[in-house]
Structures are given as C-alpha cells and as structure tokens.
Design a protein around this motif. Structure first.
Motif, PDB file in Angstrom:
ATOM      1  N   ILE A 124      -2.010  11.165  -1.432  1.00 50.96           N
ATOM      2  CA  ILE A 124      -1.444  12.224  -2.260  1.00 50.96           C
ATOM      3  C   ILE A 124      -2.563  12.782  -3.131  1.00 50.96           C
ATOM      4  O   ILE A 124      -3.292  12.028  -3.772  1.00 50.96           O
ATOM      5  CB  ILE A 124      -0.304  11.692  -3.150  1.00 50.96           C
ATOM      6  N   HIS A 125      -2.689  14.106  -3.149  1.00 51.31           N
ATOM      7  CA  HIS A 125      -3.712  14.765  -3.976  1.00 51.31           C
ATOM      8  C   HIS A 125      -3.004  15.714  -4.933  1.00 51.31           C
ATOM      9  O   HIS A 125      -2.458  16.736  -4.525  1.00 51.31           O
ATOM     10  CB  HIS A 125      -4.704  15.525  -3.091  1.00 51.31           C
ATOM     11  N   TYR A 174       1.385  13.993 -13.093  1.00 51.87           N
ATOM     12  CA  TYR A 174       2.531  13.184 -13.520  1.00 51.87           C
ATOM     13  C   TYR A 174       3.391  12.798 -12.316  1.00 51.87           C
ATOM     14  O   TYR A 174       3.774  11.636 -12.143  1.00 51.87           O
ATOM     15  CB  TYR A 174       3.354  13.975 -14.533  1.00 51.87           C
ATOM     16  N   VAL A 175       3.678  13.783 -11.472  1.00 51.02           N
ATOM     17  CA  VAL A 175       4.493  13.533 -10.280  1.00 51.02           C
ATOM     18  C   VAL A 175       3.743  12.640  -9.296  1.00 51.02           C
ATOM     19  O   VAL A 175       4.302  11.680  -8.745  1.00 51.02           O
ATOM     20  CB  VAL A 175       4.895  14.865  -9.613  1.00 51.02           C
ATOM     21  N   GLY A 176       2.468  12.945  -9.072  1.00 49.44           N
ATOM     22  CA  GLY A 176       1.674  12.162  -8.128  1.00 49.44           C
ATOM     23  C   GLY A 176       1.560  10.708  -8.530  1.00 49.44           C
ATOM     24  O   GLY A 176       1.633   9.803  -7.684  1.00 49.44           O
ATOM     25  N   VAL A 228      -5.162  10.816  -5.358  1.00 49.91           N
ATOM     26  CA  VAL A 228      -6.393  11.535  -5.703  1.00 49.91           C
ATOM     27  C   VAL A 228      -5.980  12.673  -6.625  1.00 49.91           C
ATOM     28  O   VAL A 228      -4.920  13.274  -6.438  1.00 49.91           O
ATOM     29  CB  VAL A 228      -7.086  12.081  -4.432  1.00 49.91           C
ATOM     30  N   HIS A 229      -6.787  12.966  -7.619  1.00 48.33           N
ATOM     31  CA  HIS A 229      -6.383  13.978  -8.603  1.00 48.33           C
ATOM     32  C   HIS A 229      -7.512  14.953  -8.891  1.00 48.33           C
ATOM     33  O   HIS A 229      -8.687  14.576  -8.936  1.00 48.33           O
ATOM     34  CB  HIS A 229      -5.958  13.309  -9.910  1.00 48.33           C
ATOM     35  N   THR A 230      -7.137  16.219  -9.078  1.00 49.97           N
ATOM     36  CA  THR A 230      -8.043  17.249  -9.580  1.00 49.97           C
ATOM     37  C   THR A 230      -7.383  17.892 -10.788  1.00 49.97           C
ATOM     38  O   THR A 230      -6.259  18.392 -10.680  1.00 49.97           O
ATOM     39  CB  THR A 230      -8.332  18.306  -8.507  1.00 49.97           C
ATOM     40  N   GLY A 231      -8.071  17.880 -11.920  1.00 51.80           N
ATOM     41  CA  GLY A 231      -7.468  18.351 -13.162  1.00 51.80           C
ATOM     42  C   GLY A 231      -7.409  19.858 -13.291  1.00 51.80           C
ATOM     43  O   GLY A 231      -6.492  20.400 -13.890  1.00 51.80           O
ATOM     44  N   HIS A 232      -8.428  20.561 -12.757  1.00 48.43           N
ATOM     45  CA  HIS A 232      -8.561  22.019 -12.865  1.00 48.43           C
ATOM     46  C   HIS A 232      -8.800  22.470 -14.304  1.00 48.43           C
ATOM     47  O   HIS A 232      -9.705  23.251 -14.574  1.00 48.43           O
ATOM     48  CB  HIS A 232      -7.359  22.736 -12.254  1.00 48.43           C
TER      49      HIS A 232
END
Length: 708
Positions: free
Chosen positions: A118-119, A127-129, A141-145
């Motif tokens: 999940i990205h 929050y959802v991820g 995996v996360h990207t804040g932007h």
C-alpha cells in the motif's frame, strides 16, 4: 506485484486533470495518475489500483462519480465512498476517513484485489494506509507531498495567526496523523534529501534510515522545448487580451490559488520594481474559475487578493491572469514563455518538490524558485536558475531581472534545464528506483493466517451487536435485564460480542455478578486478546499479528522516570497492555507519546476517564479487534451495532459501524463524535441507551440485513 496507491482528496481522473481548480487539485493529483500509468507499463507489475474518493456533486464533472476508471490494461482508478457524496476540501474529510478505510478494506477483500503493498499519499491517505496496514499486515509506503509541521512553521513566519491556521487547515489533527503514518510506514519516499532532513526532521518519529529519495518523473513526450511555432495559438491570443506589449518576455507563475503559493508577494515584487515591469510581462495562471464569488474558502481570498494587488500597483496591461486553461495547454504555455525569453517563477512559502519546475525546465524555461524543499535540489541538479527567499520581495525582483537581462546566462540555464530533466527526472528512471525500494518489503512480508475455528451452529450470522462492559451493560440492573431478554430471544438473529478493557478473568467475574451470559465473542484488555464461544477459545493468530514491533520492556524503561505516571496493579497488566495511573497535572499524554515516538516506539495510547493510560501495540485496539472478528466470522460492519462510552471505544464507533455513544454520569469523552455521521448519542443511560439505539437504527427490523 499488485500495488495499491491511495490519494483521497482533490479531483482525480485519467484525462484532462483540472489542475489548479482549487487548493486540493494540484501537483499531487498529477503525480499519482502518472505514477499509476508508469507502473502499469511494467512487465513486473500485475495490477495497479489508484484508490480515491468518489464524488457525486452537480458542481463537478460526473467523471468523479464513476466507481472504476481504467487507465490501461493493468492500471485503474477506483473511487470509494467517503462520507457525504458532495465535493469538500480535504480539511473537512477527517471524520469520514474511518468509513473510507472500511470501504477500501471491503474492496480489498474482493477476489483479486488484495495488494502486495500500500502506498499512501498525503496525511489523510497516510491515516487510512496505516490503519489498513495494521489490519492486513501489508507493508505501507508513504509519500507526504506536503507536511503539516513545515506548513505551520511557514504560515506562522508569514504572519498568519496560529488560531487561523488551526481553524483553516486542521493542522493538529493532520500532524497527529503524520506521526502515526511515520510509525507504521516501512518506507517513506521523498523527492529530496532536504525534505528528509529539514521537514521530516521536525517529527518525533523521525527515522531517516527508512526514507528513500526518488524524484518524481515528467512526461518528456509532452514537455519539450519549442520546435518552431507553438501548436496552440489560442494560448498566446488569450494572454494578449491582457497585455499592451504581448511580445515582451514573460515571467510565468503557475499554481493553484493557495496562500502558501505566495502569489501576492510575487505581484508586489513586480509592482515595486519599475525595471522589471519595463523588461517583462507577468503572467499568473492560478487555476480555473468562472465567478470568484462562487468559489469558497482560501481560494476565493487569494483570487480576490490577486485582483486587489494588481489594482494597487496599477499593473493593467502588464499582468495577465486568465480565467481558464486546459491541462493540455500547459506545455504550450511553457514553450511560449521560452520562445519569448521568459522565466518560470515559484515563490511558494514551502514547496515539497514542485512538479511545475521540472515541466518548465523540460521546455527550456529558466527557473527562479523558493529556497525551500524540492527547488533546492532541482536547481542544483539542473543548474538552471536561482533560489530566492520567498519573503524577500526585493531579492525576488533582482533575481528575476538578472535572469531576464543576462542573455548568455539565460541560454545556458535553458539548455541545462532540458538536459538535467532528461537525466534526473524521467518516469522510467523513477519507476525503476521505486520498484527497487518496494520489492524487498513485499518479499519479506508473511501472510496473515487466521485461526481455524469450529463452526458453532447459529454463530455465523450477518449481524452483530458489540458493547463495552462497564457503564453500558453494568449500572442499571432493570434495563440490563430487558436487554438480556432481547438478546436471548433474538439469539439466532445476531452475534453478541463484548469489548472491554478488563482482563479475561476480571471480565468473567463481572459477567457472573450481573447475570450476563457468555458472549459469542469476548474482546479483552483493550482489544489485545480475543476469545470465542463456546469454550473461550483464545485467538492466538491475533496475538501473533499484534506482536509486530511490540517492545514492552523498552516502553516501561522509557517511561519509568516520567513524573505523574504510576503503574497500575499487576492484575491490570498483560502481555500486550501496559497500564498506568496518570496525574494530568504532572504528566501530559502528548508529551508521553512524543517520548515514545522519539525512541522509535510506535504504539497505540488510550487515555480514559481522566486518569487511566493504557499503552498497546500499534496494531491493537478495540476497533481493530472488532474488524478482525468481522473478517473471521463474515458479518459486515454496516450490519454491526456498536455501543461505547469511553475513549477506548472510539475506533469501534468510527467507520461503517452503527455507533451509539451511551449517555452516562461521567464527563463525556466522546463529545467530538457528535458531528460524525452514523454515530448516535443516546438519551438513556446504561443498557437502556443500547435499547434506544437498537430502536433508532431499526436493528432488529426484518430484512434489515441487506447483504443476506
């Protein structure tokens, strides 16, 4: 691999992106669509799902109401219900995210939809991820932007009051979600090293070893230098309607109308520099609009301020501010500015990356950009312009003038930008690096194995009633007797479950004292243990699942010297719950959370009744345990009535369940849930409040279960 991308806010579709329509439809929406397309072209990717919010609103295109939009043979946009169907800004979505998460979980459970990774993109999707990752054991995996702490810092520096920042941007809730996401994410993908050090470095859960720099790509088939006459003369004709001398060089600014984009300072810098006005025109492309009066929120304020600033400096004939542009016209706009010897400017207060910068550079346009975030590394890599302090208007005007008047430097910057983008910022290069990051995460992930249960007759029902124990079932024996009779009479109609903070033996004593029969499902120790009827079978698979990154001894050591904290008795502790008495006058829950995060302990803190603090594994809570049971037994969440009364019950109540906050004689801990859809506040106390909710939701109405 099967990859799920989550980007919730804004207007997302596979064609004609409405970039700049509002503060939520900007570079992030373009990035996630192009990432999905690029991943879908890879032979080693089986499926790409870009999950976003489904919007049904007459004020926007019906495209955003389509549940599934194919992008290619392997990639698609999946739109999921998220609260009310109308289009609202992202700051108003927070109370709907639990419902969105439940709906995405249901989608993943359909055959062929379970992803390998999940990205999430931005804090709301983070929050959802994080929640889905905790439930499914799938790597996140996360990207804040854009990051809340950095945005707050920049807005304060620009003079915006903290109270206004909080009311407009809901910053505190956003920052809390970002901390939670960082604690759950296996990898964080950033655009620049500066983003890691100066933006993520502001967070308590700062783990640079989990972060990877992968600059976004750009479509070089769309963004390229001028090749003779531009293909769309309507762009130049539109600008010419505003300008006395339309063939002069262009200072081009392209962004959505958002205060942090700092467009007003750019106009002021231009207006206060007669030399700059003599040399070039200023072109401001700030989204699309029909009537500013019909726009709401900060976008309306910014657009009005643009008009007032132009009027203040009497810049008519020197500034173009078109009302409309198509996404397909943006490359032509860049090339027109290049052909006229212009410059692209990004004066934002904060800029995590800046996709427009690499687009402009790919078209041969030199850059003048904020010395914050992505522009630092873009200009360093491409050597194609100048960095500026976005709050120094005189310096901004000076750098723009230098770029426009030094022709040899302009030519060098133009050529360097084209070459630099090809080297550093193409989509094939981005995706190759991206897959190298996520492949090892997928390879080491072990699938979640549920406990194999004997099917007790009448247990596998499509409806369920869950309630906490204290202050719901206990407190009034008369209403309890009425509720227990209803449960007995309707035993074949629904599953009966209890979720309590008490440990198993203590809970069983209370059940016997009040004549409460053994429930079908008993969740104890704040959601860390689950037992099933008829023999109180312990769900050891759940315990293995929540043991992920759980370090109880380290937590006890870190909190040993915190004033105002005292361990509860031994019989209140368990393998997955550390319980304290807390004196709020001496100890602060937020500071305790910060101590744990700074020491790499991502946990779930439950503060209740003003003096109890329970610390649980990140994957454990009453709400997460309930959803584990729903998957185990097959009862849908929207057919599940949940009764709660304390902070520990909150995530059971949120989401797609039919929630009721039962009135009680204690200070209300859940009053903020009064604005959340599908949560009912009873007028009656104790078990009578549950009976009231059963009637309110028509829980026992025949054919109430639509899924049967």
């Amino acid at each position: 691999m099967s990859i799920a991308l989550i980007s919730i806010h804004g207007l997302i579709r596979g064609h004609d992106l409405e970039l700049g329509r509002d503060a939520d439809t900007g570079g992030q929406t373009k990035y996630v669509v192009e990432l999905a397309n690029a991943l879908g072209e890879r032979d080693d990717v089986a499926k790409v799902m870009l999950l976003t919010r489904r919007v049904v609103d007459d004020l926007v295109s019906p495209d955003y109401a389509v549940a599934n939009e194919p992008l290619s043979a392997k990639a698609s946009i999946v739109r999921v219900e998220c609260g009310a169907p109308g289009y609202v800004r992202k700051e108003l979505l927070w109370d709907s995210l639990d419902s969105f998460s439940d709906n995405v979980l249901a989608y993943f459970k359909l055959p062929g939809n379970m992803p390998d990774v999940i990205h999430s993109h931005y804090a709301d999707a983070g929050y959802v991820g994080a929640r889905l990752s905790h439930q499914l054991g799938i790597p996140l995996v996360h990207t804040g932007h854009s990051l809340g702490r950095n945005k707050r810092k920049q807005l304060v520096a620009s003079g915006v009051k903290r109270s206004e920042i909080e009311s407009t941007y809901n910053i505190s809730r956003r920052v809390e979600a970002e901390e939670t996401t960082l604690g759950a994410a296996e990898r964080v993908i950033t655009s620049t090293q500066q983003e890691i050090e100066q933006q993520y470095g502001l967070y308590d859960y700062y783990q640079p070893q989990a972060m990877r720099v992968i600059p976004p790509g750009t479509d070089l088939k769309t963004f390229f230098p001028p090749q003779g006459e531009d293909e769309d003369p309507s762009v130049a004709l539109e600008l010419a309607k505003f300008l006395k001398e339309p063939t002069k060089p262009i200072i081009l600014a392209l962004s959505r109308p958002d205060p942090k984009k700092n467009i007003i300072s750019l106009i002021e810098a231009y207006g206060e520099s007669p030399k700059l006005q003599q040399v070039a025109n200023l072109v401001i492309v700030a989204g699309n609009r029909d009537d500013i009066q019909d726009i709401s929120g900060v976008s309306k304020t910014v657009l009005n301020d643009i008009l007032l600033a132009i009027d203040k400096y009497d810049l008519y004939g020197k500034v173009a501010y078109p009302k409309h542009h198509k996404a397909s016209q943006v490359p032509t706009l860049y090339r027109l500015a290049t052909r006229l010897g212009g410059v692209f400017v990004n004066p934002a207060l904060t800029e995590p990356f800046g996709l427009t910068l690499i687009e402009a550079a790919a078209c041969g346009l030199p850059l003048v950009a904020t010395q914050d975030g992505g522009p630092i590394e873009i200009i360093k890599n491409c050597n194609n312009g100048y960095l500026i302090d976005p709050l120094d208007k005189a310096a901004m005007a000076k750098k723009l003038l230098l770029t426009l008047t030094r022709k040899k430097d302009w030519q060098r910057f133009s050529a360097n930008g084209v070459a630099g983008v090809r080297q550093f910022y193409s989509w094939p290069a981005h995706v190759e690096s991206y897959l190298k990051v996520i492949r090892p995460l997928v390879a080491k992930t072990e699938p979640v194995v549920k406990l194999s249960l004997k099917r007790r007759p009448n247990l596998f029902r499509r409806q369920a009633l869950f309630t906490s124990l204290d202050l719901n079932l206990t407190g009034d024996q008369a209403s309890l007797a009425e509720l227990l009779k209803l449960i007995h009479d309707q035993r074949k109609a629904f599953i009966f479950g209890i979720a309590t903070g008490r440990h198993l033996d203590d809970a069983l004593v209370v059940l016997r004292q009040h004549g409460i029969p053994e429930p079908d499902i008993l969740i104890t120790n704040q959601g860390t243990h689950i037992h099933y009827a008829p023999e109180l079978t312990r769900d050891t698979a759940w315990e293995r699942h929540i043991d992920h990154h759980w370090n109880p001894q380290e937590i006890r050591t870190l909190l040993a010297e915190i004033p105002g904290l005292k361990m509860q008795p031994r019989n209140c502790q368990s393998a997955f719950k550390i319980s304290y008495f807390i004196d709020p006058a001496s100890a602060d829950v937020t500071e305790i959370r910060q101590v744990l995060l700074r020491n790499d302990q991502a946990v779930n803190l439950v503060f209740s009744f003003g003096h109890f603090l329970d610390i649980l594994p990140a994957r454990a809570s009453k709400g997460l345990a309930l959803r584990w049971c729903a998957d185990q037994f097959g009862f849908p969440l929207d057919n599940t009535l949940v009764a709660g009364v304390t902070r520990a019950d909150e995530d059971m109540l949120r989401g797609n369940t039919m929630g009721v906050v039962v009135a009680n004689q204690y200070p209300p801990e859940l009053s903020e849930l009064s604005d959340v859809d599908k949560i009912y506040f009873s007028k009656d106390l104790y078990a009578a409040g549950i009976l009231e909710a059963i009637a309110h939701y028509q829980f026992l109405t025949p054919n109430r279960d639509k899924t049967t």
